[in-house]
Scaffold this motif. Structure first.
Motif, PDB file in Angstrom:
ATOM      1  N   UNK A  84       0.878  -1.174   0.000  1.00 11.51           N
ATOM      2  CA  UNK A  84       0.000   0.000   0.000  1.00 11.51           C
ATOM      3  C   UNK A  84       0.911   1.219   0.000  1.00 11.51           C
ATOM      4  N   UNK A  85       0.985   1.896  -1.134  1.00 10.04           N
ATOM      5  CA  UNK A  85       1.935   2.992  -1.294  1.00 10.04           C
ATOM      6  C   UNK A  85       1.256   4.324  -1.014  1.00 10.04           C
ATOM      7  N   UNK A  86       1.933   5.169  -0.228  1.00  7.58           N
ATOM      8  CA  UNK A  86       1.327   6.412   0.249  1.00  7.58           C
ATOM      9  C   UNK A  86       0.035   6.061   0.980  1.00  7.58           C
ATOM     10  N   UNK A  87       0.184   5.237   1.978  1.00  8.33           N
ATOM     11  CA  UNK A  87      -0.938   4.543   2.616  1.00  8.33           C
ATOM     12  C   UNK A  87      -1.780   5.430   3.513  1.00  8.33           C
ATOM     13  N   UNK A  88      -1.264   6.595   3.869  1.00 10.56           N
ATOM     14  CA  UNK A  88      -2.040   7.509   4.707  1.00 10.56           C
ATOM     15  C   UNK A  88      -2.348   6.905   6.061  1.00 10.56           C
ATOM     16  N   UNK A  89      -3.610   6.871   6.392  1.00  9.80           N
ATOM     17  CA  UNK A  89      -4.009   6.299   7.682  1.00  9.80           C
ATOM     18  C   UNK A  89      -4.292   4.803   7.561  1.00  9.80           C
ATOM     19  N   UNK A  90      -3.960   4.239   6.396  1.00 16.70           N
ATOM     20  CA  UNK A  90      -3.957   2.790   6.248  1.00 16.70           C
ATOM     21  C   UNK A  90      -5.325   2.160   6.070  1.00 16.70           C
ATOM     22  N   UNK A  91      -6.251   2.910   5.475  1.00 21.36           N
ATOM     23  CA  UNK A  91      -7.610   2.342   5.364  1.00 21.36           C
ATOM     24  C   UNK A  91      -7.620   1.088   4.494  1.00 21.36           C
ATOM     25  N   UNK A  92      -6.819   1.098   3.422  1.00 22.99           N
ATOM     26  CA  UNK A  92      -6.781  -0.104   2.578  1.00 22.99           C
ATOM     27  C   UNK A  92      -5.903  -1.184   3.202  1.00 22.99           C
ATOM     28  N   UNK A  93      -4.794  -0.771   3.784  1.00 28.81           N
ATOM     29  CA  UNK A  93      -3.926  -1.746   4.447  1.00 28.81           C
ATOM     30  C   UNK A  93      -4.710  -2.504   5.519  1.00 28.81           C
ATOM     31  N   UNK A  94      -5.520  -1.784   6.248  1.00 35.63           N
ATOM     32  CA  UNK A  94      -6.281  -2.411   7.335  1.00 35.63           C
ATOM     33  C   UNK A  94      -7.333  -3.381   6.786  1.00 35.63           C
ATOM     34  N   UNK A  95      -7.971  -2.962   5.714  1.00 35.75           N
ATOM     35  CA  UNK A  95      -8.968  -3.844   5.096  1.00 35.75           C
ATOM     36  C   UNK A  95      -8.318  -5.153   4.649  1.00 35.75           C
ATOM     37  N   UNK A  96      -7.178  -5.026   3.994  1.00 32.93           N
ATOM     38  CA  UNK A  96      -6.491  -6.219   3.482  1.00 32.93           C
ATOM     39  C   UNK A  96      -5.908  -7.050   4.613  1.00 32.93           C
ATOM     40  N   UNK A  97      -5.338  -6.374   5.587  1.00 36.59           N
ATOM     41  CA  UNK A  97      -4.752  -7.096   6.727  1.00 36.59           C
ATOM     42  C   UNK A  97      -5.831  -7.878   7.467  1.00 36.59           C
TER      43      UNK A  97
END
Ligand SMILES: C[S@@+](CC[C@H](N)C(=O)[O-])C[C@H]1O[C@@H](n2cnc3c(N)ncnc32)[C@H](O)[C@@H]1O
Length: 147
Positions: A3-16
């Motif tokens: 997740x590049x330029x992930x910010x507050x990680x909304x997509x990272x969290x969804x995927x994680x």
């Protein structure tokens, strides 16, 4: 996954949360959620430093609401053959709705298609006006790396 330029990680969290290991990169990693499947990586992607991920390859990369064109070769190269690119950000004509309005932050017509042509198979592509979360012009692409 990346997740590049992930910010507050909304997509990272969804995927994680779905069991994927996610490397989340941002120049400000303080907003990234703590999660056992998220590897936070603080890096300035625009200061001329080497690509922070070295030769690592990912099964998928997601980039949203971020554009720094010099990164494109490294980003595409970081996706393994068969891996997927998900990219969505603002495009030209967005200036009528506000920011971002500077050309360096706005994709040109067809730019995401041009980016992947010959190296990825396009799964889906859109260039359109959206109204949520606010009025904007965006391009979005899902594409699978061929080789
Ligand atoms: C509009 S936010 C998008 C965040 C996330 N992708 C999302 O859609 O929720 C843009 C992100 O790019 C990051 N960013 C901007 N310039 C950067 C740079 N030079 N290096 C790394 N990250 C940067 C910002 O810190 C911010 O988190």
């Amino acid at each position: 996954m990346l997740d590049l330029a992930a910010g507050r990680g909304r997509h990272a969290l969804l995927l994680a949360g779905r069991g994927h290991r996610v490397t989340a990169v941002d120049r400000d990693a303080s907003g990234l959620p703590a999660h056992p499947n998220i590897e936070p990586l603080q890096a300035d992607l625009e200061d001329g430093s080497p690509w922070p991920l070295g030769t690592r390859r990912f099964g998928a990369a997601i980039v949203t609401n971020y554009l720094h064109r010099p990164l494109m070769p490294a980003l595409l190269g970081a996706i393994e053959p068969g891996g997927v690119l998900l990219y969505e950000t603002f495009m030209e004509s967005n200036e009528r709705f506000g920011k971002p309005s500077r050309p360096e932050f706005l994709l040109k017509d067809g730019e995401l298609l041009d980016l992947v042509r010959g190296r990825f198979s396009v799964i889906a592509y859109e260039a359109r006006m959206i109204s949520e979360p606010k009025m904007a012009m965006v391009q979005r692409i899902a594409a699978r790396r061929l080789r």
